[in-house]
Write an enzyme that holds these catalytic residues in place. Structure first.
Site, PDB file in Angstrom:
ATOM      1  N   TYR A  78      -0.987  -0.244  10.253  1.00 51.43           N
ATOM      2  CA  TYR A  78      -1.358  -0.809   9.033  1.00 51.43           C
ATOM      3  C   TYR A  78      -0.165  -0.252   8.029  1.00 51.43           C
ATOM      4  O   TYR A  78       0.361  -0.899   7.195  1.00 51.43           O
ATOM      5  CB  TYR A  78      -2.658  -0.191   8.553  1.00 51.43           C
ATOM      6  CG  TYR A  78      -2.866  -0.820   6.954  1.00 51.43           C
ATOM      7  CD1 TYR A  78      -3.224  -2.164   6.822  1.00 51.43           C
ATOM      8  CD2 TYR A  78      -2.915   0.294   6.132  1.00 51.43           C
ATOM      9  CE1 TYR A  78      -3.390  -2.419   5.299  1.00 51.43           C
ATOM     10  CE2 TYR A  78      -3.142  -0.310   4.747  1.00 51.43           C
ATOM     11  CZ  TYR A  78      -3.371  -1.440   4.368  1.00 51.43           C
ATOM     12  OH  TYR A  78      -3.534  -1.750   3.027  1.00 51.43           O
ATOM     13  N   SER A 104       0.739  -1.226   0.071  1.00 49.05           N
ATOM     14  CA  SER A 104      -0.069   0.009  -0.065  1.00 49.05           C
ATOM     15  C   SER A 104       0.775   1.212  -0.068  1.00 49.05           C
ATOM     16  O   SER A 104       2.094   1.126   0.623  1.00 49.05           O
ATOM     17  CB  SER A 104      -0.941  -0.007   1.222  1.00 49.05           C
ATOM     18  OG  SER A 104      -1.588   1.256   1.252  1.00 49.05           O
TER      19      SER A 104
END
Length: 282
Positions: free
Chosen positions: A162, A148
């Site tokens: 995350y 990501s």
């Protein structure tokens, strides 16, 4: 000839979103696919999409379960080999930002949330890579990890665990690529930006209509996504397919392809516009 004819792919987190789109794309181009996720009903939706694309059941293997569980990982390897006889491609797509149970953000998030986030986004990838390695060595196969743009360098204050998990995954991709290159296994990754999937519905508690409106808003704001629209899962699936296709990307190892419509190229100052700022201070 379809580029994935006679190829066998395991795609984790394929019950919706990017994983689902990847499974349909790979299978449509000849691959036999193992799809997996925790939600049996959503996996049936993926199966139906595959069948609608005229993929025979003999090319579809389904494993329901939590990818962080060793028994599920072993079932993925075992059933794929039993049904298809080999493994050519591993797409480590399963991942998520896990909300803090007390709604805390930033550095106040609980350590238990940190452990769960790393278990899903990093540890499961390490474990699946280890389990698939001997079979990928036989087939001279490919691994594609899904990271990501949250990995950085911009700070991600709301959900730091995350972000740092994906940063760790990027480094693991680089390390694994060099370690496995002598076995002719290629390892690469894709870092998506905003993608219109069910991710926001689950993690942010938005219903389908509000989720759709959020993605449309992001896409319309050039300071968020300069490309002018929010990606769909199919856009990212095509990048994954490129990296899984040795004929197309043979000389690429250990790299992360950013697919974010230009989001990571924008600074906060750009939102104000350089000419406007200059006009204010002239």
């Amino acid at each position: 000839m379809a580029r994935f004819n006679d190829k066998v792919a395991i795609i984790t987190g394929s019950s919706n979103g990017i994983g689902q789109a990847t499974a349909v794309l790979f299978a449509s181009e000849g691959a036999k696919v193992t799809i997996t996720g925790r939600n049996a009903e959503r996996l049936e939706v993926t199966k139906k999409l595959l069948q609608d694309a005229h993929i025979p059941d003999s090319h579809i293997n389904i494993v329901v379960g939590d990818i962080t569980q060793e028994s599920v990982q072993e079932a993925l390897i075992k059933t794929t080999l039993e049904k298809f006889g080999k493994i050519d491609i591993l797409v480590n797509n399963a991942g998520a930002g896990i909300p803090d149970p007390q709604g805390k953000t930033g550095v106040n998030q609980s350590i238990s949330t940190y452990h769960k986030t790393f278990e899903l986004n990093v540890q499961s990838v390490l474990e699946m890579t280890q389990k698939a390695r001997p079979h990928l060595a036989k087939s001279q196969g490919e691994i594609v990890n899904i990271s990501s743009i949250g990995a950085g360098p911009a700070a991600q204050v709301a959900n730091p665990y995350y972000s740092i998990a994906k940063a760790a995954l990027d480094q693991y991709t680089r390390t694994a690529a060099i370690d496995l290159a002598p076995e002719n296994i290629r390892v690469n990754s894709v870092s998506p930006g905003a993608v219109a999937t069910g991710f926001s519905t689950v993690s942010r508690g938005l219903d389908e209509q509000k989720s759709k409106a959020m993605y449309e808003y992001l896409g319309s704001q050039k300071e968020c996504i300069p490309r002018g629209f929010c990606a769909g899962p199919e856009d990212i699936a095509k990048v994954i397919a490129f990296l899984a296709d040795r004929n197309a990307s043979n000389y690429i190892i250990g790299q992360t392809i950013v697919a974010d419509g230009g989001t990571s190229l924008i600074l906060g100052a750009h939102a104000h516009g350089a000419r406007m700022v200059e006009a204010i201070f002239k």
